[in-house]
Design a protein around this motif. Structure first.
Motif, short mmCIF file in Angstrom:
data_model
loop_
_atom_site.label_atom_id
_atom_site.label_comp_id
_atom_site.label_asym_id
_atom_site.label_seq_id
_atom_site.Cartn_x
_atom_site.Cartn_y
_atom_site.Cartn_z
N ASP A 120 58.30 82.30 71.10
CA ASP A 120 58.22 83.42 70.16
C ASP A 120 59.33 83.30 69.12
O ASP A 120 60.48 82.95 69.46
CB ASP A 120 58.35 84.74 70.91
CG ASP A 120 58.01 85.92 70.02
OD1 ASP A 120 58.94 86.42 69.33
OD2 ASP A 120 56.85 86.33 69.99
N ALA A 121 59.00 83.60 67.87
CA ALA A 121 59.98 83.46 66.79
C ALA A 121 61.20 84.34 67.01
O ALA A 121 62.30 84.00 66.56
CB ALA A 121 59.32 83.80 65.45
N SER A 122 61.03 85.45 67.70
CA SER A 122 62.17 86.35 67.92
C SER A 122 63.23 85.75 68.82
O SER A 122 64.36 86.25 68.88
CB SER A 122 61.67 87.68 68.51
OG SER A 122 61.08 87.45 69.79
N ALA A 123 62.88 84.66 69.51
CA ALA A 123 63.84 84.02 70.40
C ALA A 123 64.72 83.01 69.66
O ALA A 123 65.62 82.41 70.26
CB ALA A 123 63.10 83.30 71.53
N LEU A 124 64.47 82.84 68.37
CA LEU A 124 65.18 81.82 67.59
C LEU A 124 66.19 82.45 66.65
O LEU A 124 66.07 83.62 66.28
CB LEU A 124 64.18 80.97 66.80
CG LEU A 124 63.00 80.39 67.59
CD1 LEU A 124 62.13 79.54 66.68
CD2 LEU A 124 63.49 79.58 68.77
N ARG A 125 67.15 81.66 66.28
CA ARG A 125 68.12 82.09 65.28
C ARG A 125 68.38 80.93 64.31
O ARG A 125 67.96 79.79 64.57
CB ARG A 125 69.43 82.53 65.94
CG ARG A 125 70.13 81.44 66.74
CD ARG A 125 71.38 81.97 67.45
NE ARG A 125 72.01 80.96 68.29
CZ ARG A 125 72.89 80.07 67.85
NH1 ARG A 125 73.27 80.07 66.56
NH2 ARG A 125 73.42 79.17 68.66
#
Length: 748
Positions: free
Chosen positions: A172-177
């Motif tokens: 999920d994109a929210s897990a990336l920074r």
């Protein structure tokens, strides 16, 4: 009121201007809520519609007449090696937008700043000012108007890169920074922006993005060196004047000695005999006049050819202005009420305990940027390309199409780095661009199938018109023993800058050109009757850095200082009292300048005195506390302390540089010899030998201090200029000199 205050109406009047596109960058239209994505060999390009970039819910407020399909463009490119190239929608001519705009975008993109580069824009509709809907670098609005635009561009690009990484990793994109050009995933694995660019370009562009909290900025607000500093300091930076194309020819033009005059006869025999001269042609020039262009293999043979021309001019049908007579007529006109801007009750002047009557005069001023005007034009069939440092590439492209008889969409304007301008490269008549087009068209007609670079010399520049207008002010003021202003009756006489231009309908109301009165009255609480006369004079005029504030600030701030002195009040305390509680930004700027200068605390060297002034222009406030003396009978400026309120300073180094440069330009208005005068219609000055500009020995110490703020930035290209001259004059008066009623200074 700023000179662009009503430009949001402009697209209705210049719809055809906004249709022009650059052939090499045109693209298929896309929907209102999407971006144009263009594949490139080295990565991907991402652009947006400026109407969306004003704000995520701003589509309903977009300038009238701008269709989404007319606004495609590329703003950011990411190469496979991770280099990010940001296209700027402005002219860079010293103010630092080639660094500030990429900095804003890079902040939201989380780019590696060491890999960020810039590229210049063009007259493509994508590069219009998002608030005005036209191509414009002016009014100190580049950062103010494009701040959100470039933040959203960066945020949307970042979101696409993150989604591309999430897809590749199956998370999920929210897990990336992101950090410094890299997307970081679970377990610390990483993908660079260059590695993700190709996949990211295939993804849909998010309509809404969340922008950073200013508290987390790592680039914005930090002093940052300019991206063009190395090239400029090593002499490798190319400007418009450095343009070189295969087979290119160079032209200079002999223009009439009196504006608008035509030729009686031309003897070009000697000119044609100069080695390198390819053609001598008659061309139309500005204001309906005629000129002669010498087209040659380089500047020197072209200049030599012009020097030996024998020209006879018809001067009988044009007005021949005389500055002495003009000033006298202005002073007579100032005794009469003109068109009203303010009409407060000033009847208490008659019975006021104290009265102050003053008359001020300000001369024409030339812009004299370091790089004189130039424009290179290439005509190929039904298409043309222009290379020029212009503040209004869209308007100039439209003017070029009319001059060349070509369709607007077949004109490509390549915006070049410019060596200064101060307003001279934002001409409603596009005078030097139209002239260059006429020269190239005449060259083609003479059988010369080559691009032509038309160059202006310094003498051409000084004598070539479009000056800051001459003005006369007349003030009658009544006040009491406490300095309370009971009435202020004021008349301004000066040419309208926008009369006869496409801007007239928006900027002249009830006979008053808004550019002539900006800076009057505010921020002080007083009853004022203000009226204006706009005579028609055969001298072309234009905005000059900080526009009307160049004269209104001087009048307001020196008169208020005189009232403070008459009523035995501290000039700082008096100003703060008149501001009341409605102007916290003015107060903050003034108090910061006072604090940092040591005003009222430190003892000055013998012969020196403090001078104070504060002024708002283009939504920013600059206050000056200066130290000056009278040396060898002449005023001498020693030290300048600035308090600046421009809300968030995107790059404090740029703000500091702009204030320093503006202060020096403000000083230039004060130096004896800094005036343009005319006799028998002919400009008497020609170069820096008789039109004075400051030398290094004139430069004072300048310390710039910025009021901290997280609010959206306001302009800084011009606001540093207006308050310098009145602060200097006030210091001279308190050092034992006279109260100045004119600029430039003459004798103490």
């Amino acid at each position: 009121m700023h000179f662009e205050a009503r430009l949001n109406e402009l697209p209705r009047h210049l719809q055809s201007l906004l249709q022009s596109t650059s052939p090499e960058t045109s693209a298929a239209g896309v929907s209102r809520r999407s971006f144009l994505k263009m594949a490139t060999a080295s990565g991907f390009a991402l652009g947006c519609y400026p109407m969306l970039a004003i704000g995520q819910d701003a589509a309903a407020k977009a300038p009238a007449g701008l269709k989404p399909t007319e606004q495609p463009g590329a703003f950011v490119q990411i190469a496979k090696d991770g280099t990010v190239t940001v296209t700027i929608n402005r002219l860079e001519f010293g103010q630092g937008v080639q660094t500030a705009l990429p900095l804003i975008l890079a902040e939201e993109l989380d780019a590696d700043w060491s890999k960020v580069k810039y590229a210049n824009g063009s007259n493509h509709p994508a590069y219009v000012d998002p608030a005005y809907g036209m191509h414009l670098t002016g009014g100190s609005n580049s950062i103010a108007h494009s701040y959100t635009q470039y933040r959203e561009l960066g945020a949307r690009t970042r979101a696409m890169l993150v989604q591309a990484a999430a897809t590749q990793w199956g998370v999920d994109a929210s897990a990336l920074r992101t950090e410094k050009g890299v997307v970081v995933g679970p377990g610390g694995k990483k993908l660079t922006y260059g590695e993700l660019a190709e996949a990211a370009m295939k993804l849909p562009v998010p309509e809404k993005v969340v922008l950073k909290d200013p508290k987390s900025f790592r680039l914005i607000g930090k002093p940052t060196g300019r991206l063009d500093a190395k090239a400029k300091s090593t002499g490798t930076q190319d400007f418009g004047i450095d343009m070189h194309l295969p087979g290119m020819l160079t032209a200079v033009v002999a223009r009439p000695p009196v504006f608008g005059a035509k030729l009686k006869s031309v003897d070009d025999t000697a000119a044609k005999a100069i080695k390198g001269v390819k053609a001598v042609v008659r061309v139309p020039v500005d204001r309906g006049g005629e000129g002669v262009a010498i087209i040659a293999t380089g500047y020197w043979p072209a200049k030599q050819g012009r020097d030996v021309l024998k020209l006879e001019w018809d001067l009988g049908s044009v007005e021949k202005v005389d500055s002495v007579k003009q000033l006298a007529s202005y002073k007579e006109l100032a005794k009469q009420q003109g068109a009203l801007k303010y009409n407060d009750d000033v009847s208490k002047i008659a019975t006021a305990p104290h009265k102050l009557n003053a008359e001020f005069s300000f001369p024409y001023l030339a812009h004299t940027p370091m790089e004189p005007l130039n424009c290179t034009v290439s005509i190929k069939g039904d298409k043309a390309e222009l290379w020029v440092g212009t503040q209004m590439p869209g308007l100039d492209g439209f003017a070029a199409s009319a001059a060349l008889g070509l369709k607007p969409e077949n004109i490509a304007v390549h915006t070049q780095m410019a060596g200064g301008g101060f307003g001279r490269r934002a001409i409603p008549t596009s005078d030097y661009v139209v002239e260059a087009c006429n020269v190239t068209k005449a060259a083609v007609a003479a059988g010369l199938d080559a691009p032509v670079r038309t160059l202006w010399s310094r003498e051409d520049d000084v004598k070539g018109g479009y000056y800051r207008p001459m003005h006369v002010h007349r003030a009658d003021i009544g006040f009491d023993a406490q300095g309370n202003i009971l009435g202020w009756d004021h008349v301004i006489v000066g040419q309208s800058i926008v009369s006869g231009t496409p801007f007239e309908g928006m900027m002249v109301k009830n006979g008053v050109d808004a550019t002539a009165v900006e800076g009057m009255k505010e921020p002080y609480d007083m009853p004022m009757r203000l009226s204006v006369h706009h005579p028609k004079i055969n001298v072309p005029v234009l905005w000059w850095r900080s526009v009307g504030s160049t004269h209104t600030a001087f009048v307001m701030e020196t008169l208020l200082d005189e009232i403070a002195e008459t009523t035995r009040q501290d000039p700082v305390a008096y100003r703060l009292k008149l501001m009341g509680d409605k102007h916290p930004r003015h107060k903050a700027a003034l108090e910061l300048a006072v604090e940092k200068s040591g005003y009222g605390k430190k003892k000055l060297p013998a012969g020196r005195a403090y001078g104070v002034a504060v002024h708002e222009s283009f939504s920013s406030i600059v206050a000056y506390v200066v130290e000056a003396s009278i040396k060898n009978g002449q005023p001498k400026l020693h030290k300048v302390t600035a308090g600046v309120h421009c809300n968030l300073a995107v790059n404090p180094k740029t703000v500091e540089a702009q204030v320093q440069g503006a202060a020096l330009m403000g000083l230039s208005m004060c130096l004896p010899g800094a005036a343009i005068t005319l006799k028998d219609g002919v400009v008497e000055q020609s170069n820096f030998g008789d039109f004075v500009v400051p030398r290094i020995t004139d430069m004072p110490q300048v310390a710039v201090h910025i009021v901290p703020s997280a609010d959206a930035p306001t302009g800084m290209g011009e606001p540093g200029l207006p308050a310098l001259a009145p602060a200097f004059a006030n210091a001279v008066a308190r050092a034992g000199g006279k109260r100045w009623r004119e600029l430039p200074f003459k004798t103490a």
